[in-house]
Scaffold this motif. Structure first.
Motif, PDB file in Angstrom:
ATOM      1  N   TYR A   1      36.753  63.467  35.535  1.00 34.91           N
ATOM      2  CA  TYR A   1      37.140  63.530  34.122  1.00 34.91           C
ATOM      3  C   TYR A   1      37.289  61.904  33.426  1.00 34.91           C
ATOM      4  N   ILE A   2      38.192  61.435  34.166  1.00 36.35           N
ATOM      5  CA  ILE A   2      38.578  59.876  33.491  1.00 36.35           C
ATOM      6  C   ILE A   2      37.513  59.164  33.187  1.00 36.35           C
ATOM      7  N   PRO A   3      36.751  58.745  34.563  1.00 37.44           N
ATOM      8  CA  PRO A   3      35.470  57.760  34.102  1.00 37.44           C
ATOM      9  C   PRO A   3      34.549  58.337  33.114  1.00 37.44           C
ATOM     10  N   GLU A   4      34.456  59.881  33.248  1.00 36.97           N
ATOM     11  CA  GLU A   4      33.512  60.707  32.241  1.00 36.97           C
ATOM     12  C   GLU A   4      33.860  60.332  30.805  1.00 36.97           C
ATOM     13  N   LEU A   5      35.121  59.828  30.414  1.00 33.92           N
ATOM     14  CA  LEU A   5      35.299  60.101  28.909  1.00 33.92           C
ATOM     15  C   LEU A   5      35.205  58.998  28.233  1.00 33.92           C
ATOM     16  N   PHE A   6      34.570  57.778  28.845  1.00 35.95           N
ATOM     17  CA  PHE A   6      34.436  56.491  28.111  1.00 35.95           C
ATOM     18  C   PHE A   6      32.678  56.194  28.406  1.00 35.95           C
ATOM     19  N   PRO A   7      32.479  55.371  27.245  1.00 37.74           N
ATOM     20  CA  PRO A   7      30.945  54.943  27.506  1.00 37.74           C
ATOM     21  C   PRO A   7      31.022  53.810  28.558  1.00 37.74           C
ATOM     22  N   THR A   8      29.600  53.652  28.827  1.00 36.24           N
ATOM     23  CA  THR A   8      29.502  52.655  29.953  1.00 36.24           C
ATOM     24  C   THR A   8      29.712  51.221  29.506  1.00 36.24           C
ATOM     25  N   ALA A   9      29.746  50.861  28.109  1.00 40.55           N
ATOM     26  CA  ALA A   9      30.256  49.423  27.910  1.00 40.55           C
ATOM     27  C   ALA A   9      31.681  49.281  28.218  1.00 40.55           C
ATOM     28  N   TYR A  10      32.383  50.163  28.325  1.00 36.12           N
ATOM     29  CA  TYR A  10      33.823  49.834  28.512  1.00 36.12           C
ATOM     30  C   TYR A  10      34.371  51.129  29.550  1.00 36.12           C
ATOM     31  N   ARG A  11      33.566  51.697  30.020  1.00 34.23           N
ATOM     32  CA  ARG A  11      34.060  52.723  31.255  1.00 34.23           C
ATOM     33  C   ARG A  11      35.115  52.400  32.211  1.00 34.23           C
ATOM     34  N   LEU A  12      34.851  51.097  32.853  1.00 33.25           N
ATOM     35  CA  LEU A  12      35.800  50.733  33.976  1.00 33.25           C
ATOM     36  C   LEU A  12      37.094  50.227  33.379  1.00 33.25           C
ATOM     37  N   ARG A  13      36.987  49.472  32.114  1.00 30.42           N
ATOM     38  CA  ARG A  13      38.160  49.271  31.433  1.00 30.42           C
ATOM     39  C   ARG A  13      39.369  50.262  30.935  1.00 30.42           C
ATOM     40  N   GLY A  14      38.519  51.494  30.593  1.00 31.04           N
ATOM     41  CA  GLY A  14      38.978  52.724  30.393  1.00 31.04           C
ATOM     42  C   GLY A  14      39.864  53.500  31.785  1.00 31.04           C
ATOM     43  N   THR A  15      38.916  53.457  32.707  1.00 26.42           N
ATOM     44  CA  THR A  15      39.515  54.177  33.849  1.00 26.42           C
ATOM     45  C   THR A  15      40.553  53.257  34.468  1.00 26.42           C
TER      46      THR A  15
END
Length: 460
Positions: free
Chosen positions: A370-384
């Motif tokens: 769920y956590i990585p799926e919530l964010f767009p690719t451009a900032y997925r890892l920063r959100g995670t």
């Protein structure tokens, strides 16, 4: 080539599951398993160093603190490095850092050197999970994503069993230094194997590296076609803007709800695992069981960790990540009320096993899906990564809180803490109303999330 014509997401999502996907799962999960092994080897290693007189209980506590502090910083760095320089660059850097530091730890002349090296290991360990979950979901088609993140969870959650059983043989016969040698050697082996792993085409397209994205996709498609026969037609192209977004996007109006729920998910998971599961042997002994009984119950319950991943495997794609998180958080709350009332050894074991399985189902669906799926690719890892930092901060402070609550209110006090934070998570999930099941990553994040970054500057 115009970066809008690559169409990475739909092209990856239409691919049938093939040997290519299994290879990606193996390479990502292999590193993550070593990561879990390295975290869990601490217990056996510290016991051996204290017995030898190499360390004291105080320096052992500093060793544990250095691990978590390194992991907190590693989680933050991984998000930045993975979004800025690529998934491949980040996971290779993580493995190199904790692999080399682990090998150096074999030769540590004193406990102070070992603590410093453990902090360095922590940097790589904290980064690995952030990148692993974020990268896997970018390769796997939506219909299978729940099952595949659960397979990765099954491998990672087996790290405790793996570390305990290897430590049982290695530490008495060869010595504690060999545990670091195994972790470091394994990490460098995976590092070499991962050199052949492709960069995420979704990430390449998101930063405007269209020619590389096209070449990588073409190679993946050719490999899958060779294994599975002719591929389905490519869906209509979805324009993808190459975005150069600052960290502050996580706290902008369209995104902040997702950021807060991701952080809350990570905090709830860490408080459940480090505030309750990790302390079970100690709590049992304090409640009057013998050490042998206590460890017997705990071993039986430890199988709840892979058990939770198996539940995620069978249900993750059926009921979805959001609904699954709510259902199993509720199950944990109900079992948390029942558990302290148990007196019969069989009932303690069975209810304990089901309770730990529920907690680890939340771990699997939340942390890896769920956590990585919530964010767009451009900032997925920063959100995670931001969620990971919040979770690590919780895992550092929770043991102190758990001990205080246990001393004041017994097991009920500790379970009340876990129940409270899971209750908050349920409220957050219901308020956010975002389900990620069976949807492409682009559909989950579009259209409202791309509005925020677009105005903040674009890469050409």
């Amino acid at each position: 080539m115009n970066h809008q014509t690559v169409n990475a997401g739909p092209r990856l999502d239409r691919l049938p599951i093939s040997r290519f996907h299994w290879k990606i799962l193996g390479l990502i999960s292999g590193g993550a398993l070593l990561d879990a092994f390295d975290i869990y080897l601490a217990g056996g290693v510290l016991a051996a160093t204290v017995k030898q007189g190499f360390s004291t209980l105080q320096s052992g506590a500093a060793f544990i603190s250095a691990t978590f502090f390194g992991m907190l910083i590693g989680s933050a760095l991984a998000g930045y490095v993975g979004d800025r320089f690529g998934r491949r660059y980040s996971y290779q850097a993580n493995l190199a850092v904790f692999g080399v530091a682990s090998l150096l730890a074999c030769f540590a002349p004193n406990i102070q050197t070992l603590i410093v090296l453990r902090f360095v290991m922590g940097l790589g360990l904290g980064a690995e999970l952030v990148v692993a979950a974020g990268t896997l979901c970018e390769f796997v088609p939506p219909a299978y994503r729940g099952r595949w993140i659960s397979l990765m969870g099954l491998i990672i959650n087996s790290g405790l069993l793996f570390a305990t059983s290897i430590g049982y043989v290695v530490i008495p016969n060869l010595g504690w230094r060999w545990m670091f040698a195994i972790a470091g050697g394994g990490a460098l082996l995976i590092w070499v194997l991962r050199k052949r792993m492709p960069e995420s085409p979704r990430w390449l397209e998101s930063v405007g590296r269209s020619a590389e994205a096209e070449a990588t996709l073409a190679a993946i498609e050719a490999e899958v076609e060779q294994q599975s026969g002719p591929l389905p037609a490519v869906p209509a192209a979805q324009p993808v803007m190459a975005l150069n977004v600052p960290l502050s996007v996580l706290f902008s109006r369209p995104v902040i709800g997702r950021t807060l729920v991701a952080a809350l998910t990570c905090v709830a998971i860490n408080m459940s695992v480090y505030g309750f599961v990790a302390w079970l042997p100690t709590f049992f002994v304090k409640e009057g069981l013998t050490v042998v009984q206590s460890l017997g119950f705990t071993t039986l319950m430890a199988f709840g960790a892979p058990g939770g991943a198996l539940v995620g495997y069978f249900l993750g794609d059926r009921i979805g990540r959001k609904k699954g998180l709510i259902v199993f958080s509720l199950a944990t709350i109900v079992l948390g009320f029942i558990y302290p009332q148990m007196r019969d050894p069989l009932a303690i074991s069975v209810v304990g096993f089901v309770l730990v399985t529920s907690i680890y189902t939340v771990v699997t669906l939340g942390l890896y899906g769920y956590i990585p799926e919530l964010f767009p690719t451009a900032y997925r890892l920063r959100g995670t990564g931001f969620a990971g930092v919040c979770g690590r901060a919780a895992s550092m402070s929770t043991p102190y809180l758990a001990v205080y609550l246990f001393q004041r209110f017994g097991l009920t006090g500790v379970l009340s803490m876990v129940i409270g934070v899971l209750g908050l998570l349920i409220v957050g999930l219901l308020a956010l109303r975002v389900e990620t099941n069976q949807q492409s990553l682009e559909d989950i994040s579009a259209p409202e999330l791309d509005i925020a970054p677009a105005g903040m500057g674009r890469a050409s």
